[in-house]
Design an enzyme around this catalytic site. Structure first.
Site, PDB file in Angstrom:
ATOM      1  CB  SER A 118      -0.921   0.147   1.255  1.00 14.47           C
ATOM      2  OG  SER A 118      -1.582   1.228   1.385  1.00 14.47           O
TER       3      SER A 118
ATOM      4  CE1 TYR B   7      -4.465  -1.987   5.093  1.00 16.30           C
ATOM      5  CE2 TYR B   7      -3.351   0.368   4.601  1.00 16.30           C
ATOM      6  CZ  TYR B   7      -4.059  -1.029   4.218  1.00 16.30           C
ATOM      7  OH  TYR B   7      -4.306  -1.199   2.863  1.00 16.30           O
TER       8      TYR B   7
END
Ligand code: NAD
Length: 285
Positions: A116, A157
């Site tokens: 990401s 995350y």
């Protein structure tokens, strides 16, 4: 036609990759918590072991490629940092370690891991947690997130994606992977309109943060476009592509980090650089 495994196949970008592979007449073994050939909960060690074994059996020990798209976004909840850690990091690393021999068996396998752009555009990700994950120590990582209170899931995350990107870059050049013809790379999407992002946008606090985040190209990414990049990275075009993290994020990373990369090796790192030169010669000798 090849045999591919795709995790996170039931939704979003994983589903878009499955559609494209099947349209090209490849055999695809899907893995998800529901609605897949191999139903497995990747948040548990037993679920991950089951996924490894069932895929190996279904593929007859030979894989032409793997796409690791299963992942959880940051959402409120006490258990969330742990779930994110288990699915996003160990749910990739343990599966790939378990499938390495099957990927090596075909001689030119391609692997694409979903990282990401959070890894490079989210501030204050705790480095200690990243190191802990790379050491395989989930508990130590979870301790580092506790300091962040309600932001712990966001940090979990970000850290999971930094650790994953580094794991990809380390393993990709390891002789046991690269010499086996396996090409291991990552894709780092920005905000892409999938059910994961829709869930985040349904939370008012998160929606504000996401909508105010700089995206020079404007709007959100389309899952199909990201899947097109993945398909390219599964093709022979990736024969010389090793350990790359391909950022496809509408320009967010360039906006924040334009001068951070490419960055020449500074004089203070020269000793380490020369050591890596020697190590390479020793490995290849
Ligand atoms: P998505 O929610 O649409 O799909 C994720 C899939 O992972 C789902 O099918 C879900 O069932 C599966 N999954 C979740 N927990 C699981 C578990 N315990 N066991 C097995 N499967 C499980 O998400 P997406 O947006 O398509 O995300 C795909 C990947 O891309 C993820 O790794 C995500 O972190 C990453 N990513 C997404 C975005 C974005 O904006 N959408 C941005 C950057 C990175």
């Amino acid at each position: 036609m090849g045999t591919y495994v795709v995790t996170g196949s039931a939704s979003g970008m994983g589903a878009a990759v499955v559609d494209r592979l099947r349209a090209a007449h490849h055999r695809v073994i899907t893995v998800d918590i529901d609605d897949a050939d191999v139903v497995a909960d990747l948040s548990t060690a037993a679920g991950r072991r089951g996924a490894v074994e069932k895929v190996l059996a279904a593929a007859d020990g030979r894989l032409d490629g793997a796409v690791l798209a299963a992942g959880l976004g940051p959402a409120p909840g006490r258990d969330r940092p742990s779930l994110i850690t288990q699915v996003n990091y160990f749910g990739v690393v343990e599966l790939l370690e378990g499938w390495r021999d099957a990927l090596a068996a075909t001689g030119a396998a391609k692997v694409v891991v979903f990282a990401s752009n959070s890894a490079t555009t989210m501030p204050m990700i705790p480095g200690r947690a990243v190191t802990a994950l790379l050491d395989g120590d989930a508990e130590r990582a979870l301790k580092a997130y506790r300091l962040f209170g309600k932001n712990a899931p966001t940090m979990a995350y970000g850290a999971s994606k930094v650790a994953l990107s580094r794991w990809v870059r380390r393993r990709a050049v390891d002789p046991s992977w690269v010499d086996a013809g396996i090409r291991l790379n990552a894709i780092a999407p920005g905000a892409v309109m999938t059910p994961l992002l829709e869930r985040q946008l349904a939370t008012p606090g998160e929606a504000r943060a996401i909508r105010s985040f700089p995206v020079p190209a404007g709007g959100f990414g389309d899952p199909g476009l990201l899947a097109d990049w993945v398909i390219h990275m599964l093709s022979p075009a990736a024969d010389f592509m090793v350990g790359s993290v391909v950022v496809v994020d509408g320009g967010t990373d360039a906006w924040f980090r334009a001068d951070d990369w490419p960055r020449p090796v500074p004089a203070r790192r020269l000793r380490g650089y020369l050591r890596r030169m020697r190590e390479f010669r020793a490995v290849r000798a």
